[in-house]
Scaffold this motif. Structure first.
Motif, short mmCIF file in Angstrom:
data_model
loop_
_atom_site.label_atom_id
_atom_site.label_comp_id
_atom_site.label_asym_id
_atom_site.label_seq_id
_atom_site.Cartn_x
_atom_site.Cartn_y
_atom_site.Cartn_z
N PHE A 33 70.93 75.57 60.28
CA PHE A 33 69.72 75.77 59.48
C PHE A 33 69.85 76.93 58.50
CE2 PHE A 33 68.08 73.09 62.87
CZ PHE A 33 67.27 72.23 62.16
N ARG A 34 71.05 77.50 58.39
CA ARG A 34 71.32 78.45 57.30
C ARG A 34 71.98 77.76 56.11
NH1 ARG A 34 73.00 82.58 61.22
NH2 ARG A 34 75.14 81.82 60.94
N ARG A 35 72.38 76.51 56.32
CA ARG A 35 73.06 75.80 55.24
C ARG A 35 72.07 75.30 54.20
NH1 ARG A 35 76.85 72.14 59.23
NH2 ARG A 35 78.47 73.69 59.64
N TRP A 36 72.45 75.42 52.94
CA TRP A 36 71.62 74.88 51.87
C TRP A 36 71.54 73.36 51.96
CZ3 TRP A 36 68.31 77.54 49.24
CH2 TRP A 36 68.53 78.90 48.99
N ARG A 37 72.62 72.74 52.45
CA ARG A 37 72.63 71.29 52.57
C ARG A 37 71.53 70.80 53.51
NH1 ARG A 37 77.64 69.10 55.67
NH2 ARG A 37 76.31 69.73 57.43
N THR A 38 71.33 71.49 54.62
CA THR A 38 70.30 71.10 55.58
C THR A 38 68.92 71.15 54.93
OG1 THR A 38 71.61 71.91 57.44
CG2 THR A 38 69.24 71.64 57.80
N TRP A 39 68.65 72.24 54.25
CA TRP A 39 67.33 72.38 53.62
C TRP A 39 67.16 71.43 52.45
CZ3 TRP A 39 63.70 74.52 56.28
CH2 TRP A 39 64.03 75.45 57.27
N ALA A 40 68.26 71.11 51.77
CA ALA A 40 68.17 70.14 50.67
C ALA A 40 67.82 68.76 51.22
CB ALA A 40 69.49 70.09 49.91
N MET A 41 68.40 68.38 52.36
CA MET A 41 68.08 67.07 52.96
C MET A 41 66.65 67.04 53.45
SD MET A 41 71.56 65.84 54.94
CE MET A 41 71.56 67.19 56.13
N LEU A 42 66.18 68.13 54.06
CA LEU A 42 64.79 68.16 54.51
C LEU A 42 63.83 68.13 53.32
CD1 LEU A 42 64.99 70.80 57.41
CD2 LEU A 42 64.89 68.31 57.60
N ALA A 43 64.21 68.80 52.23
CA ALA A 43 63.37 68.77 51.03
C ALA A 43 63.31 67.36 50.44
CB ALA A 43 63.90 69.76 50.00
N ALA A 44 64.44 66.66 50.47
CA ALA A 44 64.45 65.28 49.97
C ALA A 44 63.54 64.39 50.81
CB ALA A 44 65.88 64.74 49.97
N LEU A 45 63.56 64.59 52.14
CA LEU A 45 62.66 63.82 53.00
C LEU A 45 61.21 64.18 52.74
CD1 LEU A 45 64.64 63.98 56.36
CD2 LEU A 45 64.31 61.98 54.92
N ALA A 46 60.94 65.45 52.45
CA ALA A 46 59.57 65.88 52.17
C ALA A 46 59.03 65.25 50.89
CB ALA A 46 59.51 67.40 52.07
N LEU A 47 59.92 64.89 49.98
CA LEU A 47 59.48 64.27 48.73
C LEU A 47 58.89 62.89 48.95
CD1 LEU A 47 62.26 65.17 46.14
CD2 LEU A 47 59.87 65.89 46.10
N ILE A 48 59.30 62.22 50.04
CA ILE A 48 58.83 60.85 50.27
C ILE A 48 57.31 60.80 50.41
CG2 ILE A 48 58.95 58.86 51.82
CD1 ILE A 48 61.83 59.68 52.44
N PRO A 49 56.70 61.56 51.35
CA PRO A 49 55.24 61.52 51.44
C PRO A 49 54.55 62.10 50.22
CG PRO A 49 56.12 63.20 52.90
CD PRO A 49 57.29 62.41 52.41
N ILE A 50 55.19 63.06 49.55
CA ILE A 50 54.57 63.63 48.34
C ILE A 50 54.47 62.58 47.25
CG2 ILE A 50 54.88 65.30 46.47
CD1 ILE A 50 56.16 67.19 48.52
N LEU A 51 55.57 61.90 46.97
CA LEU A 51 55.57 60.86 45.94
C LEU A 51 54.65 59.71 46.32
CD1 LEU A 51 59.38 60.75 45.06
CD2 LEU A 51 57.53 61.78 43.73
N LEU A 52 54.66 59.36 47.60
CA LEU A 52 53.81 58.27 48.06
C LEU A 52 52.33 58.61 47.88
CD1 LEU A 52 54.24 55.48 49.40
CD2 LEU A 52 53.97 56.61 51.60
N GLY A 53 51.95 59.81 48.30
CA GLY A 53 50.55 60.22 48.19
C GLY A 53 50.08 60.34 46.76
N VAL A 54 50.92 60.94 45.92
CA VAL A 54 50.55 61.13 44.51
C VAL A 54 50.44 59.77 43.82
CG1 VAL A 54 51.34 62.02 42.28
CG2 VAL A 54 51.51 63.45 44.35
#
Length: 289
Positions: A33-54
């Motif tokens: 959880f210090r890797r940028w890759r991990t947070w980038a993947m979680l951020a990409a998953l977070a975009l799914i509900p954001i795009l869906l809701g908007v």
């Protein structure tokens, strides 16, 4: 003449198995959880509900029966953003990110030349595999909760929140509705545990992480394609993807736990089989990097 000085070297104390495993797991999770890759993947998953809701907020809801499950319920209750986002993420996006986390577990260490140094420590190969798998399982849970948490927040901001109408027609309070969403998140995380075991096994076969990641993701897609072919229905109950979307029983009153139990048993079988295969492969291979 003075007598020669005797130097006594005390043996280094060894940690007990349990505390050593927990320490190794803590280091693994901290690194992951210090890797940028991990947070980038979680951020990409977070975009799914954001795009869906908007999108639903700007365009409006879809007709019943069209689009992903729960999509037509979002405008009535924002809690369904989380459920619709999970339904969208399960076939491809969640398996893709988990394939990266699991496929990199051993092959990533080998490619960086750090695997043999990990094995020099009194961890043992089996314990290292266990810790790597637990790290991948924690990522499964984190990825699923990211979709659910962001979906719930987006739904609360963009749409009204109220009593949840279940598939059986009964209504439950907002609090109980949120608890059921969390239970579904647990169901989805458990669904990904079998894939994580497959990815860990494939990671022991190569020193090229991208190969293990790609093979794991391809297997997830292939299993779903096989599951969609009626002529191969004899194989469907044996596929690790067979019950990925069978969480509808958790939205009935009362809750029916049969699908949760069956899914857990199915994933447990894959964990045992591919975990044993990973142990056999990893304990008999020469580690050169």
């Amino acid at each position: 003449m003075s007598s020669p000085e005797v130097v006594v070297i005390a043996p280094t104390p060894q940690r007990s198995g349990g505390s050593g495993t927990l320490s190794l797991l803590g280091n693994e999770l901290a690194t992951q959880f210090r890797r940028w890759r991990t947070w980038a993947m979680l951020a990409a998953l977070a975009l799914i509900p954001i795009l869906l809701g908007v999108a639903i907020r700007l365009v409006g809801g879809s007709d019943p029966g069209r689009g992903p499950a729960f999509l037509d319920q979002i405008t009535n209750n924002g809690l369904f953003v989380a459920l619709a986002a999970l339904t969208v993420a399960i076939p491809l996006f969640l398996p893709l990110t988990i394939s990266v986390a699991a496929g990199d577990a051993i092959a990533g260490e080998a490619s960086h030349g750090t695997l043999r140094y990990l094995l020099i420590a009194p961890a043992g190969r089996v314990r290292l595999l266990l810790v790597k798998y637990l790290g991948a399982a924690v990522f499964c849970l984190a990825a699923t909760l990211t979709v659910v948490a962001v979906g719930t927040i987006v739904g609360a901001i963009l749409f009204p929140i109220g009593p949840v109408t279940l598939l059986s027609g009964a209504q439950v309070s907002v609090g109980e509705g949120m608890m059921r969403v969390l239970v579904i998140a647990a169901y989805v995380a458990v669904s990904m545990f079998g894939l994580a075991a497959i990815g860990l096994f494939l990671s022991t076969l190569t020193t090229v992480p991208i190969g293990a990641m790609a093979a794991t993701a391809i297997l997830a897609v292939t299993a779903q394609i096989i599951g969609a072919i009626p002529q191969l229905d004899a194989l469907h109950p044996w596929l690790f993807t067979d019950r990925w979307l069978d969480f509808g029983d958790l939205l009935r009153s009362p809750i029916v736990w049969d699908s949760f139990t069956a899914n857990a048993l199915l994933q447990g079988g894959y964990i045992l089989v591919f975990g044993a295969a990973a142990i056999f492969r990893f304990t008999t291979k020469d580690v050169l990097s």
